[in-house]
Design a protein around this motif. Structure first.
Motif, PDB file in Angstrom:
ATOM      1  N   GLU A   1      40.821  43.489  43.680  1.00 42.31           N
ATOM      2  CA  GLU A   1      39.703  44.437  43.650  1.00 42.31           C
ATOM      3  C   GLU A   1      39.202  44.751  45.064  1.00 42.31           C
ATOM      4  O   GLU A   1      38.023  45.085  45.250  1.00 42.31           O
TER       5      GLU A   1
ATOM      6  N   VAL B   1      46.395  37.984  37.650  1.00 38.60           N
ATOM      7  CA  VAL B   1      46.053  38.998  36.652  1.00 38.60           C
ATOM      8  C   VAL B   1      47.160  38.995  35.606  1.00 38.60           C
ATOM      9  O   VAL B   1      48.317  39.336  35.897  1.00 38.60           O
TER      10      VAL B   1
ATOM     11  N   GLU C   1      44.806  43.038  30.762  1.00 36.43           N
ATOM     12  CA  GLU C   1      43.595  43.809  30.991  1.00 36.43           C
ATOM     13  C   GLU C   1      42.344  42.924  31.037  1.00 36.43           C
ATOM     14  O   GLU C   1      41.423  43.172  31.790  1.00 36.43           O
ATOM     15  N   GLU C   2      42.319  41.872  30.219  1.00 41.34           N
ATOM     16  CA  GLU C   2      41.114  41.052  30.127  1.00 41.34           C
ATOM     17  C   GLU C   2      41.385  39.569  30.354  1.00 41.34           C
ATOM     18  O   GLU C   2      40.473  38.759  30.234  1.00 41.34           O
ATOM     19  N   TYR C   3      42.600  39.215  30.688  1.00 41.67           N
ATOM     20  CA  TYR C   3      42.915  37.798  30.821  1.00 41.67           C
ATOM     21  C   TYR C   3      43.384  37.491  32.236  1.00 41.67           C
ATOM     22  O   TYR C   3      44.296  38.137  32.758  1.00 41.67           O
ATOM     23  N   MET C   4      42.724  36.510  32.852  1.00 38.93           N
ATOM     24  CA  MET C   4      43.062  36.106  34.204  1.00 38.93           C
ATOM     25  C   MET C   4      43.028  34.583  34.289  1.00 38.93           C
ATOM     26  O   MET C   4      42.423  33.908  33.461  1.00 38.93           O
TER      27      MET C   4
ATOM     28  N   ASP D   1      35.479  38.308  39.120  1.00 42.63           N
ATOM     29  CA  ASP D   1      36.260  38.282  37.898  1.00 42.63           C
ATOM     30  C   ASP D   1      37.240  37.107  37.847  1.00 42.63           C
ATOM     31  O   ASP D   1      37.648  36.666  36.773  1.00 42.63           O
ATOM     32  N   CYS D   2      37.629  36.592  39.001  1.00 41.76           N
ATOM     33  CA  CYS D   2      38.575  35.481  39.026  1.00 41.76           C
ATOM     34  C   CYS D   2      37.872  34.212  38.533  1.00 41.76           C
ATOM     35  O   CYS D   2      36.815  33.847  39.062  1.00 41.76           O
TER      36      CYS D   2
END
Length: 276
Positions: free
Chosen positions: A34, A225, A228-231, A272-273
Motif C-alpha cells: 500500500e 497478500v 482480497e481479504e486474507y493476509m 492491514d498487515c
C-alpha cells in the motif's frame, strides 16, 4: 585523453552542483505494501533514500545511513527461492547517486577506470570494496538476498554495497541462510504477493578502521497478500554474533525495534498487515 578530461570535468561540475539525493521513495513505492514505508524513527541523521536501479529498471528500495555506511533496511517483493549468485571481489556496485544526481548503480572498478569519481569521493558517503576485504569472522551480508529473485538483473542488483552489512559469518551461513532459503519458501506458500523489509540495527562496533558500522542485530519482516481479504505476516531477528534466528510475529518485531530505537513506536507495514 580528451574524452577522459571531459568526463572528469563533467563529474566535477555535478559533484559541486548537486550533492543531494531524493528524500523519499516516490520513484519506487511499489516495493512497500500500500506504498506505506516504515516509521520515520528508523531514519538516520544523514539518510539516503535509494531506489535501486539496474539496467533501467528499479529492483528494490533501500534506506541508507551515510554516516555509518550501512543500510537501515532494504524493501523488496519476494519471489520463490532460487539459486544464489556469487560475484568476484572487485565486481560490487556502488551508488553514484550518493555523490551526484546519477540514478544508476555502477561497479566501483568501472567508475575508477573511467575517472568518473575518485575513490575518496565515493568513500565519503558509502562503503567501498576495500572496506570488506580484510574482515575476520564477518562476511558481506545481503539484506535483500539474490536468492529471493528470479531474473538475472534483479539478482545482480542486490550486489550493491548499499545493500550489504558486516554480518557474522556463522549466522550468515547458518541460521540466517536457513531462514532466507527454507523458512521464507515455506511461509510464503499461497501468497499472491509477499512484501519484505529486511534491516540492520546499528551496533557499537565498527570495522574498516572505524568506517563501517557492525550491526548488533539483523531482522526481517514479511507481509503476505493471499486474497482480497486474507493476509498473513511473520518476522525474524538474529543477534549479529550468534548462529541463532528467533521467529517472531510482526507485532513482536515492531515492539523489539521500538526499544532499540529509543521508544518511538515503530511500524514497518501498513495497518492491514496482521501483527499477531
Amino acid at each position: 585523453m580528451l574524452w577522459l578530461l571531459l568526463l572528469q570535468v563533467l563529474a566535477s561540475c555535478l559533484w559541486l552542483g548537486h550533492s543531494e539525493v531524493v528524500t523519499s521513495f516516490e520513484s519506487c513505492p511499489q516495493f512497500f505494501y500500500e506504498e506505506t514505508t516504515p516509521h520515520e524513527a528508523l531514519t538516520p541523521q544523514n539518510a539516503a533514500w535509494i531506489c535501486q536501479r539496474y539496467n533501467n529498471q528499479y529492483h528494490f528500495a533501500t534506506l541508507y545511513d551515510r554516516n555509518r555506511r550501512i543500510p537501515v533496511y532494504s524493501a523488496y517483493i519476494y519471489e520463490a527461492a532460487c539459486d544464489e549468485v556469487t560475484t568476484p571481489e572487485s565486481w560490487w556496485f556502488v551508488e553514484p547517486q550518493l555523490i551526484t544526481l546519477f540514478p544508476k548503480m555502477k561497479r566501483e572498478s568501472i567508475i575508477l577506470e573511467q575517472h568518473l569519481f575518485t575513490l575518496e569521493q565515493i568513500k565519503e558517503s558509502q562503503a567501498v570494496v576495500e572496506d570488506y576485504s580484510n574482515l575476520i569472522g564477518l562476511v558481506r551480508g545481503h539484506l535483500n538476498p539474490s536468492g529471493h529473485h528470479r531474473s538475472d538483473d534483479s539478482k545482480l542488483a542486490t550486489f550493491t554495497l548499499t545493500n550489504i552489512v558486516p554480518q557474522d559469518s556463522s549466522v550468515n551461513k547458518g541460521a540466517w541462510k536457513k531462514y532466507e532459503m527454507a523458512t521464507m519458501a515455506e511461509k510464503s506458500k499461497g501468497c499472491r504477493t509477499t512484501y519484505v523489509i529486511t534491516g540492520a540495527v546499528p551496533g557499537n562496533d565498527y570495522v574498516a578502521g572505524g568506517r563501517v558500522n557492525k550491526p548488533s542485530h539483523i531482522w526481517s519482516a514479511a507481509c503476505c497478500v493471499m486474497g482480497e481479504e486474507y493476509m498473513k505476516a511473520w518476522a525474524v531477528i538474529a543477534e549479529n554474533d550468534k548462529n541463532e534466528a528467533q521467529d517472531l510475529t510482526l507485532g513482536e518485531l515492531e515492539e523489539r525495534l521500538t526499544k532499540f530505537y529509543g521508544g518511538q513506536d515503530i511500524t514497518l507495514f501498513h495497518d492491514d498487515c496482521p501483527r499477531e
